[in-house]
Design a protein around this motif. Sequence first.
Motif, PDB file in Angstrom:
ATOM      1  N   LEU A 128      -7.169 -19.408  33.382  1.00 16.57           N
ATOM      2  CA  LEU A 128      -6.363 -20.247  34.148  1.00 16.57           C
ATOM      3  C   LEU A 128      -6.179 -19.897  35.631  1.00 16.57           C
ATOM      4  O   LEU A 128      -6.413 -18.812  36.030  1.00 16.57           O
ATOM      5  CB  LEU A 128      -4.832 -20.196  33.643  1.00 16.57           C
ATOM      6  N   ASP A 129      -6.014 -20.938  36.641  1.00 19.36           N
ATOM      7  CA  ASP A 129      -5.800 -20.639  37.960  1.00 19.36           C
ATOM      8  C   ASP A 129      -4.647 -19.770  38.256  1.00 19.36           C
ATOM      9  O   ASP A 129      -3.393 -19.778  37.556  1.00 19.36           O
ATOM     10  CB  ASP A 129      -5.769 -21.933  38.528  1.00 19.36           C
ATOM     11  N   MET A 169      -0.808 -20.106  37.430  1.00 21.00           N
ATOM     12  CA  MET A 169      -0.031 -19.142  36.289  1.00 21.00           C
ATOM     13  C   MET A 169       1.109 -18.422  36.935  1.00 21.00           C
ATOM     14  O   MET A 169       2.293 -18.409  36.068  1.00 21.00           O
ATOM     15  CB  MET A 169      -1.108 -18.107  36.137  1.00 21.00           C
ATOM     16  N   GLU A 194      -1.968 -20.344  26.184  1.00 20.12           N
ATOM     17  CA  GLU A 194      -1.929 -20.420  27.594  1.00 20.12           C
ATOM     18  C   GLU A 194      -0.601 -19.517  28.025  1.00 20.12           C
ATOM     19  O   GLU A 194      -0.782 -18.776  29.183  1.00 20.12           O
ATOM     20  CB  GLU A 194      -1.894 -21.787  28.185  1.00 20.12           C
ATOM     21  N   HIS A 197       1.401 -27.903  28.905  1.00 16.72           N
ATOM     22  CA  HIS A 197       0.175 -27.295  29.563  1.00 16.72           C
ATOM     23  C   HIS A 197       0.759 -26.569  30.762  1.00 16.72           C
ATOM     24  O   HIS A 197       1.436 -26.873  31.363  1.00 16.72           O
ATOM     25  CB  HIS A 197      -0.953 -28.188  30.039  1.00 16.72           C
ATOM     26  N   ALA A 198      -0.228 -25.502  31.095  1.00 11.83           N
ATOM     27  CA  ALA A 198       0.375 -24.648  32.297  1.00 11.83           C
ATOM     28  C   ALA A 198       0.377 -25.358  33.593  1.00 11.83           C
ATOM     29  O   ALA A 198       1.495 -25.205  34.380  1.00 11.83           O
ATOM     30  CB  ALA A 198      -0.914 -23.582  32.696  1.00 11.83           C
ATOM     31  N   SER A 199      -0.461 -26.584  33.696  1.00 14.58           N
ATOM     32  CA  SER A 199      -0.228 -27.345  34.918  1.00 14.58           C
ATOM     33  C   SER A 199       1.027 -27.921  34.851  1.00 14.58           C
ATOM     34  O   SER A 199       1.451 -28.326  36.100  1.00 14.58           O
ATOM     35  CB  SER A 199      -1.463 -28.405  35.098  1.00 14.58           C
TER      36      SER A 199
END
Length: 313
Positions: free
Chosen positions: A294-295, A299, A74, A125-127
């Motif tokens: 990913l959104d 990002m 990610e 995580h990216a979120s």
Amino acid sequence: MKIKFLIRMEKDKYVKEILKLKKEKNAVILAHNYQLPEIQDIADFVGDSLGLSIEASKTKADIIIFCGVDFMAETAKILNPNKKVLIPEKAICPMAMMLHPEEILSAKEKFKEKNPVVVLYVNTHASCKALSDYACTSANAVKVINSINNDTIIFGPDANLADYVKKHTNKNIIAIPKFGNCPTHHKISVSDVREAKAKYPNAKFIAHPECRKDVLEMADFIGSTEQMIKFVRTSEDKEFIIGTEIGIIHRLRKENPGKKFYPVADTAICPNMKMTTLESVYNALKFERYEINLDKEVMDKARKSIERMIAII
Ligand code: SF4
């Protein structure tokens, strides 16, 4: 696309095919220090999360094959939104799974009068990264936190790393979640270290800051995997007890043929890091699976915290 069967070939054939496909598709293979020896041997770069994040930000390749776990791939995608990032196996990091966006928001709300800064370990995580002000790795956590003006830092998800940081800063570190940890490092015990030291009395014990506080207190050197590699390279000592995931020993032996390395515990293995095989790297390249998507908004926000970290180091 669903792959109905896996193509089976001998190891040498896989290596040959991987190198051929890599050239044809202008791909680069990044591998974490904990990957299996044969994966490290076919990679263009082997390193820790930080080194690989930097390599990912510099690459001219069209495809990045990330041999590691989900949050690493990610991170490569966040830094290379226009490139195809593939992870050969759907390998997750149990520690990254321990932190959720809701927990960050609730900590920010709880300590809002102190205007806290959120610093998250890259193992998220990216979120979650999207809600942070800075990312950090085990190599630079202290440096990143010491560079921040505010006194209150919300830090996650590794409580052991949070303890280590507390010792090296004057900041008020609020760990979220309270008991987040890397199961592979957290299970290394004081008695493992005692036994290894008794068996190898001339060896220096080097440990990763994801280990428990009592284990770190017994270490001659504490550092990220890349810092351990540098320490061993420049050390006059000839024997080392390794307090991290055993995958790193392959690289240590390769780069230091005159020195000896012993795992602190044979159980210091991350099963998620061992999922990637030559067969899965081949399939990733051949069928371009499994792609990280990913959104864009997530990002863009997450990238800011990673770039802030890279600017500090
Ligand atoms: S070694 Fe620990 S931090 Fe690294 S991927 Fe495995 S569980 Fe996650």
